[in-house]
Write a protein that holds these residues in place. Sequence first.
Motif, PDB file in Angstrom:
ATOM      1  N   SER A 189       0.874  -9.659  33.239  1.00 39.51           N
ATOM      2  CA  SER A 189      -0.180  -8.704  31.790  1.00 39.51           C
ATOM      3  C   SER A 189       0.687  -7.479  31.259  1.00 39.51           C
ATOM      4  O   SER A 189       1.110  -6.850  32.528  1.00 39.51           O
ATOM      5  CB  SER A 189      -1.537  -8.501  33.389  1.00 39.51           C
ATOM      6  N   LEU A 190       0.354  -6.888  30.467  1.00 35.31           N
ATOM      7  CA  LEU A 190       0.614  -5.899  30.059  1.00 35.31           C
ATOM      8  C   LEU A 190      -0.727  -5.025  30.388  1.00 35.31           C
ATOM      9  O   LEU A 190      -1.849  -4.562  29.357  1.00 35.31           O
ATOM     10  CB  LEU A 190       1.166  -5.598  28.877  1.00 35.31           C
ATOM     11  N   VAL A 191      -0.018  -3.326  31.453  1.00 39.75           N
ATOM     12  CA  VAL A 191      -1.162  -3.002  31.467  1.00 39.75           C
ATOM     13  C   VAL A 191      -0.569  -1.556  31.092  1.00 39.75           C
ATOM     14  O   VAL A 191       1.210  -1.308  31.671  1.00 39.75           O
ATOM     15  CB  VAL A 191      -0.913  -2.616  33.151  1.00 39.75           C
ATOM     16  N   GLY A 192      -1.231  -0.399  30.992  1.00 42.80           N
ATOM     17  CA  GLY A 192      -1.238   0.835  30.512  1.00 42.80           C
ATOM     18  C   GLY A 192      -1.597   1.378  31.560  1.00 42.80           C
ATOM     19  O   GLY A 192      -3.046   2.189  32.034  1.00 42.80           O
ATOM     20  N   CYS A 193      -0.758   2.816  32.514  1.00 41.97           N
ATOM     21  CA  CYS A 193      -0.898   4.071  32.879  1.00 41.97           C
ATOM     22  C   CYS A 193      -0.775   5.081  32.207  1.00 41.97           C
ATOM     23  O   CYS A 193       0.667   5.337  31.879  1.00 41.97           O
ATOM     24  CB  CYS A 193      -0.515   3.443  34.111  1.00 41.97           C
ATOM     25  N   GLY A 252       4.840  -4.028  39.356  1.00 41.74           N
ATOM     26  CA  GLY A 252       6.087  -5.035  37.545  1.00 41.74           C
ATOM     27  C   GLY A 252       6.576  -4.659  37.198  1.00 41.74           C
ATOM     28  O   GLY A 252       7.791  -3.828  38.395  1.00 41.74           O
ATOM     29  N   LYS A 253       7.340  -4.885  35.701  1.00 39.84           N
ATOM     30  CA  LYS A 253       8.656  -3.710  35.586  1.00 39.84           C
ATOM     31  C   LYS A 253       7.743  -3.082  34.498  1.00 39.84           C
ATOM     32  O   LYS A 253       7.301  -3.486  33.942  1.00 39.84           O
ATOM     33  CB  LYS A 253       8.624  -4.977  35.004  1.00 39.84           C
ATOM     34  N   VAL A 254       8.100  -1.454  34.882  1.00 38.32           N
ATOM     35  CA  VAL A 254       8.162  -0.715  33.861  1.00 38.32           C
ATOM     36  C   VAL A 254       8.982  -0.764  32.407  1.00 38.32           C
ATOM     37  O   VAL A 254       9.995  -1.283  32.543  1.00 38.32           O
ATOM     38  CB  VAL A 254       8.544   0.637  34.059  1.00 38.32           C
ATOM     39  N   LEU A 255       8.459  -0.690  31.557  1.00 33.64           N
ATOM     40  CA  LEU A 255       8.543  -1.329  30.315  1.00 33.64           C
ATOM     41  C   LEU A 255       9.645  -0.546  29.558  1.00 33.64           C
ATOM     42  O   LEU A 255      10.179   0.303  28.808  1.00 33.64           O
ATOM     43  CB  LEU A 255       7.960  -2.293  29.119  1.00 33.64           C
ATOM     44  N   SER A 274       5.148  -4.710  33.038  1.00 32.42           N
ATOM     45  CA  SER A 274       4.509  -5.847  32.975  1.00 32.42           C
ATOM     46  C   SER A 274       4.196  -6.591  33.959  1.00 32.42           C
ATOM     47  O   SER A 274       5.266  -6.319  35.207  1.00 32.42           O
ATOM     48  CB  SER A 274       5.970  -6.820  32.029  1.00 32.42           C
ATOM     49  N   VAL A 275       3.189  -6.990  34.092  1.00 32.68           N
ATOM     50  CA  VAL A 275       2.471  -7.739  35.951  1.00 32.68           C
ATOM     51  C   VAL A 275       2.672  -9.078  35.638  1.00 32.68           C
ATOM     52  O   VAL A 275       1.957  -9.427  34.979  1.00 32.68           O
ATOM     53  CB  VAL A 275       1.664  -6.996  36.406  1.00 32.68           C
ATOM     54  N   THR A 319       0.133  -5.578  44.436  1.00 30.27           N
ATOM     55  CA  THR A 319      -1.400  -5.325  44.925  1.00 30.27           C
ATOM     56  C   THR A 319      -1.074  -3.981  44.957  1.00 30.27           C
ATOM     57  O   THR A 319      -0.305  -3.121  44.781  1.00 30.27           O
ATOM     58  CB  THR A 319      -0.833  -5.736  46.453  1.00 30.27           C
ATOM     59  N   VAL A 320      -2.551  -2.837  44.672  1.00 28.38           N
ATOM     60  CA  VAL A 320      -2.529  -1.744  44.310  1.00 28.38           C
ATOM     61  C   VAL A 320      -3.504  -1.032  44.982  1.00 28.38           C
ATOM     62  O   VAL A 320      -4.534  -1.616  45.528  1.00 28.38           O
ATOM     63  CB  VAL A 320      -3.238  -2.066  42.684  1.00 28.38           C
TER      64      VAL A 320
END
Length: 163
Positions: free
Chosen positions: A16-20, A31-34, A44-45, A51-52
């Motif tokens: 999943s692509l997550v935005g922070c 995940g991997k910071v892109l 990219s998680v 686990t957050v």
Amino acid sequence: MGESAATVNYLEDSASLVGCKAQADAEALGGKVLTVIDGITLVSVPNGASTVSVSSDAKVAGTDYNATAEIPCAGFRGQPMGKCQAGVKRNGEGGVTTVEVQWPGGGSRALFFDQQGKFISADTNQADGSAAYKTVSKRDGDLTTISIGPERYEILDAFIMGG
């Protein structure tokens, strides 16, 4: 995060692509910071890998969502498994978190979670016949799978709870 010209090269089926908004929140996802686009760090998680814990939660620019993403979904109007745009509003009234899923071609479904990230209910209704659907949720690691009649949604804890 949704699919756009800026994010399309970062989307994949196994994650999943997550935005922070905050770099620390992005790193906490596991995940991997892109990259960073317009002040939002894309991560990219891998599905089933995060686990957050909840910390501060900013808004996605120009929205009332704490985060947006593309989530696996199926069944709306007979569609096969694909991706749906989704936005999350965390810790609303009574601590309830709402995930709003936008179906391709129009329409939406809201999914509600408690403060621990456990699925509570969905916004089914009589008009579209979904009030008669059986609703079931299942957890597998940090992934919640929700079935509402023929509909299916897969949502990571990282999206529900934040980082």
